[in-house]
Design an enzyme around this catalytic site. Structure first.
Site, short mmCIF file in Angstrom:
data_model
loop_
_atom_site.label_atom_id
_atom_site.label_comp_id
_atom_site.label_asym_id
_atom_site.label_seq_id
_atom_site.Cartn_x
_atom_site.Cartn_y
_atom_site.Cartn_z
N PRO A 184 -9.74 29.09 -5.75
CA PRO A 184 -9.01 29.48 -6.96
C PRO A 184 -7.50 29.62 -6.74
O PRO A 184 -7.06 30.07 -5.68
CB PRO A 184 -9.63 30.84 -7.31
CG PRO A 184 -10.12 31.38 -6.03
CD PRO A 184 -10.47 30.21 -5.15
N HIS A 185 -6.74 29.19 -7.71
CA HIS A 185 -5.28 29.31 -7.65
C HIS A 185 -4.73 29.19 -9.06
O HIS A 185 -5.43 28.75 -9.97
CB HIS A 185 -4.67 28.22 -6.76
CG HIS A 185 -5.05 26.84 -7.16
ND1 HIS A 185 -4.23 26.02 -7.87
CD2 HIS A 185 -6.21 26.15 -6.96
CE1 HIS A 185 -4.84 24.86 -8.08
NE2 HIS A 185 -6.05 24.92 -7.54
#
Lengths: 420, 163
Positions: free
Chosen positions: B70-71
């Site tokens: 995730p980012h």
């Protein structure tokens, strides 16, 4: 630097070319004869001759793949027919109408205009047009032949309750019921292989045409036709049989038709200094293909372009483009470009079938395992990298901003996906 | 591997949580974002951005079998280059063909080019099956750091062909 445009025009005009008569290689050129179609042409002529003798031999349905000479055959026959009736003083006429992109109403209006009836192009309906046609035919003692080419390409409007093709065939084949006399002979032409299945039973019952099928040319026939045209189009001594044979093989191998072959010939001839070569044919084929592909891509709507990009992107990164994954990528691109995504139902029912009909993608159903239903798997028919570049260019133009997916983290993440 | 090498060099046990329970994928992503926040690498908004991006990416958020990455975008509140690692006790589903997910690696970078570079480097690292296997079995934060460091040191010496 200032460019001398007149000099460019002069140079292009004076350029030495082996192409002496390019018109012979265009689609609009009507040859005097059709090689390897003598039987079909004779069959059509005999049929029309019977009609001329006072017999109603029934309607005609001419079908076969694109580029097999259907339109040219009917045009060659029409030319002789019209000349013959003029010479003999018979009151008869062939009216040829290409239905492509015409509505049912526009087709009827074109027919009326062909008969010399003054009828408004807009403002009235199909019922009035049919009424005018009936009135004209009742008054006239001429024997008419109506030719409707590309009947499967009639355009449907939002007001049409039925398929325009069926409406046209139904109406035309039942003219006698309204005329109380013999009706005109109807000739319908289509390149759809399943055209007969597409005509409704009720329509077919009355239409009952004699069918003439135009089969595809084989390599030898393609070669002979190309050679025949080249002899009139190119300068003597500017070609040998080898590149012509190669082009015939290329047409067959790439599943193209003669129209494509003629375009390649023009392109190759324009590039040639003094002689047509196999290399030039190969190069020209690439240019024509890119040109055609570019035209098709430019004709797509924004959402069709995005879906095409998504299929190409997934294929390029080695992920199977199935319904759900394709829609996810489509949505990401829409968001990136600031366009509102269509629903998944819309994309799968209206967007993908259109791209499929253009031959850019294909789809097949795939089971997802027991009790998990089915999904559609899409496949790109062209090189994914080539399509990606072309579509990205068009999308950038249309969005008025550069679409550079290789600089967008989400697309990089997708491209690095590793699956079990 | 320039950016990743620097980040791993500076990696401390504060950036890692091992044997952690998460309610669902959102909770797991939030946990990895909070680690970055506590280290001063991102703002609070960045965590919300991570959840939003994961949702947008759908099945693609899970970059390799069992590993989610995730980012958010740098403009969502990235302050510095950072990596956080969460190894879950019980795997969670992200609705991806690569489910179930046991490893969640969050990251941040303040500029777009650094963000893209770090994403690519992490993606290449995670494409190695052996690396993922070792990470899954890590028992402590120190374990995780040494697995990362070893992988970076061994990069390009043959191990990387086995993906």
């Amino acid at each position: 630097m200032k460019i001398d445009l007149k000099e460019i025009l002069r140079r292009e005009m004076q350029k030495k070319t082996i192409l002496l008569n390019p018109g012979v290689l265009t689609e609009s050129y009507l040859p005097e004869y059709l090689l390897f179609r003598e039987d079909e042409v004779a069959q059509i002529t005999r049929h029309l001759g019977r009609y001329l003798s006072g017999i109603q031999p029934g309607n005609l349905l001419i079908h076969g793949p694109p580029g097999t000479g259907k339109t040219h055959a009917i045009k060659i026959v029409s030319k002789s027919y019209n000349e013959f009736v003029n010479e003999t003083g018979i009151n008869s006429k062939i009216i040829y109408i290409n239905c492509k992109d015409k509505t049912y109403y526009q087709t009827l209006v074109t027919l009326l205009h062909g008969l010399g009836v003054n009828f408004p192009e807009r403002g009235l309906g199909a019922a009035e047009a049919v009424e005018s046609l009936i009135d004209y035919l009742k008054e006239s003692n001429g024997r008419y032949i109506f030719v409707f080419d590309e009947i499967d390409k009639l355009k449907k409007t939002y007001r049409d309750k039925e398929e325009p093709m069926n409406a046209l065939i139904y109406r035309m084949s039942r003219l006698d019921e309204l005329l109380d006399k013999e009706s005109p002979l109807i000739v319908m032409i289509s390149n759809k292989s399943n055209i007969i299945e597409k005509i409704e039973h009720a329509t077919m019952a009355k239409f009952t045409p004699k069918t003439i099928y135009f089969r595809e040319y084989n390599i030898e026939e393609l070669y002979q036709i190309l050679l025949d045209r080249i002899k009139s189009a190119l300068a003597p001594g500017s070609f040998t049989t080898e590149p012509v044979k190669y082009l015939a093989e290329l047409i067959k191998k790439n599943e193209r038709d003669l129209r494509w072959g003629f375009r390649v010939l023009i392109e190759a001839a324009l590039m040639a200094h003094d002689k047509l070569t196999t290399d030039l044919i190969e190069e020209a084929a690439r240019i024509v293909d890119n040109d055609m592909l570019s035209q098709v891509i430019h004709s797509l709507s924004n959402h069709q372009l995005i879906v095409l990009w998504a299929v190409s992107f997934l294929e390029n990164v080695g992920i199977l483009p199935v319904t759900g994954e394709l829609y996810q990528v489509y949505k990401l691109v829409c968001e990136e470009l600031g366009w509102k995504p269509r629903s998944m139902r819309h994309v799968m029912h209206y967007v993908t079938p259109k791209i499929e009909s253009l031959g850019l993608i294909t789809s097949r159903e795939k089971g997802q395992g027991r009790g998990r239903g089915k999904t559609l798997v899409f496949h790109l028919e062209e090189n994914p990298k080539k399509i990606l570049n072309m579509v990205e260019e068009v999308l950038s133009e249309r969005a008025h901003k550069e679409f550079k997916p290789h600089e967008i983290p989400e697309f990089i993440q997708i491209s690095f996906q590793r699956r079990r | 591997m320039r950016l990743l090498k620097d980040a791993v060099k500076k990696m401390t046990s504060e950036a890692i949580l091992v044997n952690i329970e998460a309610d669902d994928w959102k909770d797991a992503v939030k946990t990895s974002g909070e680690l970055l926040y506590k280290l001063g690498k991102v703002s609070k908004e960045y965590i919300a951005g991570m959840i939003k991006t994961t949702k947008r990416l759908g099945p693609y958020a899970v970059i390799a079998p069992g590993v989610a990455l995730p980012h958010a975008r740098p403009e969502d509140g990235a302050i510095d280059i950072g990596i956080s690692v969460v190894i879950l006790r019980t795997s969670v589903d992200f609705d991806s063909p690569n489910d179930p997910v046991k490893i969640v690696i969050g990251f941040s970078a303040p500029t777009n080019s650094q963000h893209l570079q770090l994403l690519k480097e992490l993606a290449i690292l995670l494409s190695n099956r052996e690396f993922r296997k070792r990470l899954r079995r890590a028992k402590t934060s120190e374990n995780v750091i040494s697995i990362f460091r070893e992988a970076i040191e061994n990069f390009g010496v043959g191990v990387w062909e086995k993906t």
